[in-house]
Design an enzyme around this catalytic site. Structure first.
Site, mmCIF file in Angstrom:
data_model
loop_
_atom_site.group_PDB
_atom_site.id
_atom_site.type_symbol
_atom_site.label_atom_id
_atom_site.label_comp_id
_atom_site.label_asym_id
_atom_site.label_seq_id
_atom_site.Cartn_x
_atom_site.Cartn_y
_atom_site.Cartn_z
ATOM 1 C CB SER A 121 -0.947 -0.071 1.203
ATOM 2 O OG SER A 121 -1.942 0.895 1.112
ATOM 3 C CG ASP A 168 -6.584 -3.521 -3.404
ATOM 4 O OD1 ASP A 168 -7.181 -2.600 -2.803
ATOM 5 O OD2 ASP A 168 -5.424 -3.857 -3.167
ATOM 6 C CG HIS A 215 -5.581 -2.649 0.368
ATOM 7 N ND1 HIS A 215 -5.026 -2.187 -0.798
ATOM 8 C CD2 HIS A 215 -4.977 -1.962 1.368
ATOM 9 C CE1 HIS A 215 -4.138 -1.249 -0.525
ATOM 10 N NE2 HIS A 215 -4.085 -1.100 0.778
#
Ligand code: NAG
Length: 410
Positions: free
Chosen positions: A182, A352, A385
């Site tokens: 991320s 995601d 994610h």
């Protein structure tokens, strides 16, 4: 409504959701893993690594602007030193609103950090400024607004060089392998694009890569409103954004009540539909996260969503930008400048909601001139994610590939 407004709403609502789910944990004492009391001096090593039979060392490093960051090192696998010889260093860099513990929440057989240690690597885990283990500063207390005057630009210019430098220094000047998740991907890509760190990094793995954010959309987008940006900075100022603080929680609760959105499924609405999380691990996650960040950092991320280009923090007018940058507009990070021979491995998910596939396509397009043999891209259709860090199938689907990729660089 604007993309910027949508971003804020999604972010705020997920934080609220975390707070709601976390309520029980808060009441029963929020702490590192289940029972460890941080006040007693325990850290990540004693709570999450040593109980599994691994050696673990704690380090700290001070950035040039005075932030004192804690790191841990798992120098070898459980079968003490097996294989002998050189253990290539790997640095694991977490994303925003969490800390380094997230690499260690599944069983040792399922967690990337311990898999790498058992696979013959010397594993280092960083904790960025403002998270619970990295809240000290040479001169500033974390209750001062000045402590929170930073964005991910400063993670690029300060935190990353400090932690990479520390690993480099303690491993005899070996180049390290990097793994980011991320925001941990964004700050690495931004650094590489400026030619920073590339002399100390052998290769990089980018999980749930985040660089362009224009397509980040979820069901929550419908309740977003531009007005909230002004409101949030008016209420909280440009200081600490602590998702577990009562004022933040109350604000988000009110917001949520007025939105008509099901606030109990917001983790899904925000991060996407994670396919493969273990319910016990999610509980552990919620007892340990989320972590604070700087409100200014979130504003910078919101600018990235709105702008569609990757640039430094925008101070909002030509004069202020001139004062900070000597230019009327914030300088741009040009990802096509990443050295073409730097080995990169991207893994991104079809579910995601943060690292949207269209934004990943934009990112990969900026690397279209990268040396063909140095760019590896994995698409995991069912992943969202959090699956990349906490998924019970991540070892088979992603981590084995990471280990193979690193071994190929040696
Ligand atoms: C989920 O976590 C629990 C507790 O750590 C563990 O006992 C169980 O085996 C895990 N399940 C899977 C599918 O990994």
């Amino acid at each position: 409504m604007s993309a910027r407004g949508r971003f804020w709403m999604m972010l705020l609502l997920v934080l609220f959701a975390l707070e709601v789910i976390d309520h029980g944990a808060l009441a029963s004492g929020r702490g590192l893993l289940q029972n460890t009391n941080l006040g007693g001096g325990g850290g990540i090593c004693s709570a999450a690594v040593e109980p599994h039979g691994y050696k673990c060392q704690e380090f700290q490093v001070t950035t040039e602007d005075g932030y004192i960051l804690k790191m841990i090192r798992i120098p070898e696998g459980r079968t003490a030193g097996g294989g002998g010889g050189n253990r290539p260093p790997v640095l694991l860099q977490h994303g925003v609103l969490v800390d380094g513990v997230t690499w260690l929440l599944n069983s040792p057989e399922q967690s990337l950090a311990t898999i790498l240690a058992d696979g013959g690597f010397d594993v280092w885990i960083s904790n960025t400024r403002g998270t619970r283990f990295s809240r000290n500063h040479l001169h500033l207390h974390s209750s001062y607004p000045e402590y929170w005057d930073w964005t991910w630009d400063d993670l690029v210019s300060q935190d990353l060089p400090a932690v990479v430098g520390l690993v480099f220094q303690h491993t005899g000047g070996q180049k390290l392998h990097y793994v980011g998740h991320s925001l941990g991907t964004l700050i690495a890509l931004a650094s590489f694009s400026q030619g920073k760190l590339v002399d100390k990094v052998r290769s990089a793995v980018l999980l749930s890569p985040v660089a362009y954010l224009s397509h980040m959309t979820t069901a929550l987008g419908v309740v977003a409103a531009r007005a909230f940006i002004g409101e949030i900075t008016t209420i909280f100022g440009l200081s600490e954004f602590n998702p577990t603080e009562k004022a933040v929680a109350n604000f988000l609760r009110a917001l949520c009540a007025g939105s008509g959105i099901d606030c109990y499924d917001l983790m899904t609405a925000f991060t996407g539909k994670n396919c493969c999380l273990n319910a016990s691990t999610v509980q552990l996650f919620l007892q340990n996260e989320p972590q604070s960040t700087a409100t200014k950092n979130l504003v910078h991320l919101a600018q990235t969503v709105r702008g569609g280009i990757l640039s430094k923090f925008d101070y909002g007018n030509a004069n202020a930008n001139m004062a900070h940058y000597g230019e009327s507009r914030p300088p741009v990070y040009d990802l096509s400048k990443i050295p073409r021979d730097l080995p990169l491995f991207f893994s991104y998910g079809g579910q995601d909601a943060l690292s949207d596939t269209m934004d990943v396509a934009t990112l990969l397009d900026s690397l279209k001139l990268h040396d063909v043999g140095k760019l590896h891209v994995q698409y995991v259709k069912e992943y969202a994610h959090a699956d990349f860090i906490l998924g019970v199938t991540a070892k088979d689907i992603v981590y084995n590939q990471i280990v193979a990729f690193f071994r190929n660089q040696n």
